[in-house]
Design an enzyme around this catalytic site. Structure first.
Site, PDB file in Angstrom:
ATOM      1  N   LYS A 107       0.806  -1.228   0.000  1.00 24.58           N
ATOM      2  CA  LYS A 107       0.000   0.000   0.000  1.00 24.58           C
ATOM      3  C   LYS A 107       0.846   1.289   0.000  1.00 24.58           C
ATOM      4  CE  LYS A 107      -4.439  -0.963   1.996  1.00 24.58           C
ATOM      5  NZ  LYS A 107      -5.294  -0.839   3.178  1.00 24.58           N
ATOM      6  N   ASP A 109     -10.174   3.896   1.882  1.00 25.30           N
ATOM      7  CA  ASP A 109     -10.439   3.348   3.223  1.00 25.30           C
ATOM      8  C   ASP A 109     -11.181   4.342   4.123  1.00 25.30           C
ATOM      9  OD1 ASP A 109      -9.522   0.779   2.914  1.00 25.30           O
ATOM     10  OD2 ASP A 109      -7.494   1.219   3.603  1.00 25.30           O
TER      11      ASP A 109
HETATM   12  P1  NAP Z   1      -0.740  -2.614  10.649  1.00 26.03           P
HETATM   13  O1  NAP Z   1      -0.346  -1.389   9.888  1.00 26.03           O
HETATM   14  O2  NAP Z   1       0.206  -3.754  10.716  1.00 26.03           O
HETATM   15  O3  NAP Z   1      -1.115  -2.151  12.159  1.00 26.03           O
HETATM   16  C1  NAP Z   1      -1.401  -3.090  13.156  1.00 26.03           C
HETATM   17  C2  NAP Z   1      -1.865  -2.401  14.434  1.00 26.03           C
HETATM   18  O4  NAP Z   1      -2.190  -3.423  15.389  1.00 26.03           O
HETATM   19  C3  NAP Z   1      -0.810  -1.515  15.088  1.00 26.03           C
HETATM   20  O5  NAP Z   1      -1.412  -0.475  15.780  1.00 26.03           O
HETATM   21  C4  NAP Z   1      -0.161  -2.504  16.072  1.00 26.03           C
HETATM   22  O6  NAP Z   1       0.463  -1.892  17.179  1.00 26.03           O
HETATM   23  C5  NAP Z   1      -1.364  -3.272  16.555  1.00 26.03           C
HETATM   24  N1  NAP Z   1      -0.960  -4.572  17.100  1.00 26.03           N
HETATM   25  C6  NAP Z   1      -0.606  -5.674  16.407  1.00 26.03           C
HETATM   26  N2  NAP Z   1      -0.276  -6.676  17.248  1.00 26.03           N
HETATM   27  C7  NAP Z   1      -0.416  -6.170  18.505  1.00 26.03           C
HETATM   28  C8  NAP Z   1      -0.235  -6.698  19.811  1.00 26.03           C
HETATM   29  N3  NAP Z   1       0.158  -7.969  19.989  1.00 26.03           N
HETATM   30  N4  NAP Z   1      -0.505  -5.913  20.879  1.00 26.03           N
HETATM   31  C9  NAP Z   1      -0.909  -4.634  20.719  1.00 26.03           C
HETATM   32  N5  NAP Z   1      -1.097  -4.070  19.516  1.00 26.03           N
HETATM   33  C10 NAP Z   1      -0.855  -4.825  18.414  1.00 26.03           C
HETATM   34  O7  NAP Z   1      -2.093  -3.240  10.069  1.00 26.03           O
HETATM   35  P2  NAP Z   1      -3.301  -2.439   9.378  1.00 26.03           P
HETATM   36  O8  NAP Z   1      -3.099  -2.401   7.916  1.00 26.03           O
HETATM   37  O9  NAP Z   1      -3.480  -1.160  10.101  1.00 26.03           O
HETATM   38  O10 NAP Z   1      -4.529  -3.421   9.652  1.00 26.03           O
HETATM   39  C11 NAP Z   1      -5.081  -3.581  10.953  1.00 26.03           C
HETATM   40  C12 NAP Z   1      -6.332  -4.454  10.871  1.00 26.03           C
HETATM   41  O11 NAP Z   1      -7.345  -3.776  10.163  1.00 26.03           O
HETATM   42  C13 NAP Z   1      -6.134  -5.777  10.125  1.00 26.03           C
HETATM   43  O12 NAP Z   1      -6.783  -6.793  10.854  1.00 26.03           O
HETATM   44  C14 NAP Z   1      -6.822  -5.562   8.805  1.00 26.03           C
HETATM   45  O13 NAP Z   1      -7.359  -6.757   8.273  1.00 26.03           O
HETATM   46  C15 NAP Z   1      -7.941  -4.625   9.213  1.00 26.03           C
HETATM   47  N6  NAP Z   1      -8.416  -3.786   8.105  1.00 26.03           N
HETATM   48  C16 NAP Z   1      -9.746  -3.798   7.850  1.00 26.03           C
HETATM   49  C17 NAP Z   1     -10.228  -3.006   6.827  1.00 26.03           C
HETATM   50  C18 NAP Z   1     -11.697  -3.036   6.503  1.00 26.03           C
HETATM   51  O14 NAP Z   1     -12.060  -2.599   5.404  1.00 26.03           O
HETATM   52  N7  NAP Z   1     -12.542  -3.498   7.419  1.00 26.03           N
HETATM   53  C19 NAP Z   1      -9.379  -2.176   6.064  1.00 26.03           C
HETATM   54  C20 NAP Z   1      -8.020  -2.182   6.383  1.00 26.03           C
HETATM   55  C21 NAP Z   1      -7.543  -3.001   7.396  1.00 26.03           C
HETATM   56  P3  NAP Z   1       2.023  -1.452  17.122  1.00 26.03           P
HETATM   57  O15 NAP Z   1       2.033  -0.125  16.459  1.00 26.03           O
HETATM   58  O16 NAP Z   1       2.405  -1.435  18.536  1.00 26.03           O
HETATM   59  O17 NAP Z   1       2.730  -2.512  16.317  1.00 26.03           O
END
Ligand code: NAP
Length: 279
Positions: A70, A107
């Site tokens: 992305k 998004d």
């Molecule tokens: P990302 O950039 O990897 O961010 C992950 C987030 O989760 C960060 O804030 C991370 O915290 C936190 N996290 C992960 N493991 C953790 C843990 N063990 N303890 C505490 N915090 C933790 O991922 P993303 O692209 O933002 O996606 C996040 C979620 O949103 C995914 O499940 C994705 O499938 C979903 N999503 C849904 C849509 C939709 O249309 N519904 C669209 C986009 C994404 P740190 O900063 O501390 O690592």
């Protein structure tokens, strides 16, 4: 493929097999009897440039972009929309008639439309929202919440540096909280959003207390697998209204479909049911 009359779009990611986008766009193509196809374009990071620069010659009108491309894909765009520029990431590419590539991010739109569809509305004069997470998706969520005129946006994240960077990049009314300060952040909030990957299938559970949240507050999760996350189940049990993450995914797909295939498609129960059906 360029000479085919079929209109083509696809999704670029690595891996791609889990993506629901082919089902969503496939459903709309069929509903609107459009002679087109939406294809998975599985692309590892080494081949991202090749996939992007050959979209036009292979007859693609556009593509979605998902993890892990992305941010990187932005570099190969001739044009980038102001929203995508602000978020530092694209999820949609439009291939112009002369082959120029335009990157957009839908998004924010998807998140806002999902809230609207659930009839969420601000109540107080100085509404507060608490957001868990500061990753890519949280950026889109926070930017959308800023446009909805929340008075204060409280971000709770494990890695404080990432939360700080998000607050600096997006500016404005954002305050950041440590993970162990989540109760303080939730107190007085009208809306709680989980924008972390916690609670998603294959990820650790979202282990967080929500007792500090008013029972009048709404709780939204952007995780959509499972649809009813543990957070949403717990919230519903204590009387909070809840919004699942599937709606965001379905709504973010609409502007892309319209740009590629010329029809503004509907997000309805039939689509939700189809997307949730197991193969
Ligand atoms: P990302 O950039 O990897 O961010 C992950 C987030 O989760 C960060 O804030 C991370 O915290 C936190 N996290 C992960 N493991 C953790 C843990 N063990 N303890 C505490 N915090 C933790 O991922 P993303 O692209 O933002 O996606 C996040 C979620 O949103 C995914 O499940 C994705 O499938 C979903 N999503 C849904 C849509 C939709 O249309 N519904 C669209 C986009 C994404 P740190 O900063 O501390 O690592």
């Amino acid at each position: 493929m360029k000479n085919s009359t079929k209109r083509l779009a696809g999704i670029i990611g690595w891996p791609i097999s889990h993506s629901l986008s082919p089902k969503i766009h496939g459903f709309w193509l069929k509903t609107h009897k459009i002679e087109g196809e939406y294809l998975p374009l599985e692309t590892d990071p080494e081949h991202l440039e090749y996939t992007l620069e050959t979209l036009f010659e292979r007859g693609f009108r556009g593509a979605n972009v998902t993890l892990p491309h992305k941010e990187e894909a932005m570099k190969f765009m001739k044009f980038v929309s102001p929203q995508a520029e602000k978020l530092g990431a694209i999820n949609t590419i439009i291939v112009h008639e002369n082959g120029d590539l335009e990157g957009r991010n839908t998004d924010m739109y998807g998140f806002t439309e999902n809230l609207k569809a659930a009839s969420f509305a601000l109540k107080s004069d100085e509404p507060i929202v608490a957001v868990l997470g500061a990753g890519g998706a949280a950026r889109a969520v926070v930017a959308a919440l800023q446009e909805m005129n929340f008075y204060e946006i409280r971000i709770i994240n494990r890695t404080m540096d990432k939360a700080r960077r998000l607050a600096e990049d997006l500016g404005g009314n954002i305050n950041i909280f440590e993970w162990n300060e989540s109760e303080k952040a939730m107190a007085g909030a009208e809306l709680l959003v989980n924008a972390t990957s916690l609670g998603m299938e294959g990820q650790p559970p979202l282990d967080i207390e929500i007792d500090a949240l008013s029972d009048k507050a709404w709780v939204a999760d952007i995780v959509y697998a499972p649809l009813q996350t543990e957070l949403l189940k717990r919230a519903a049990k204590r009387g909070n209204k809840t919004i699942d993450g599937l709606g965001m995914l379905l709504h973010q797909a609409r502007p892309a479909f319209k740009a590629w295939f010329g029809v503004d498609p509907e997000v309805n129960e039939k689509l939700r049911k189809f997307v949730l059906e197991k193969e």
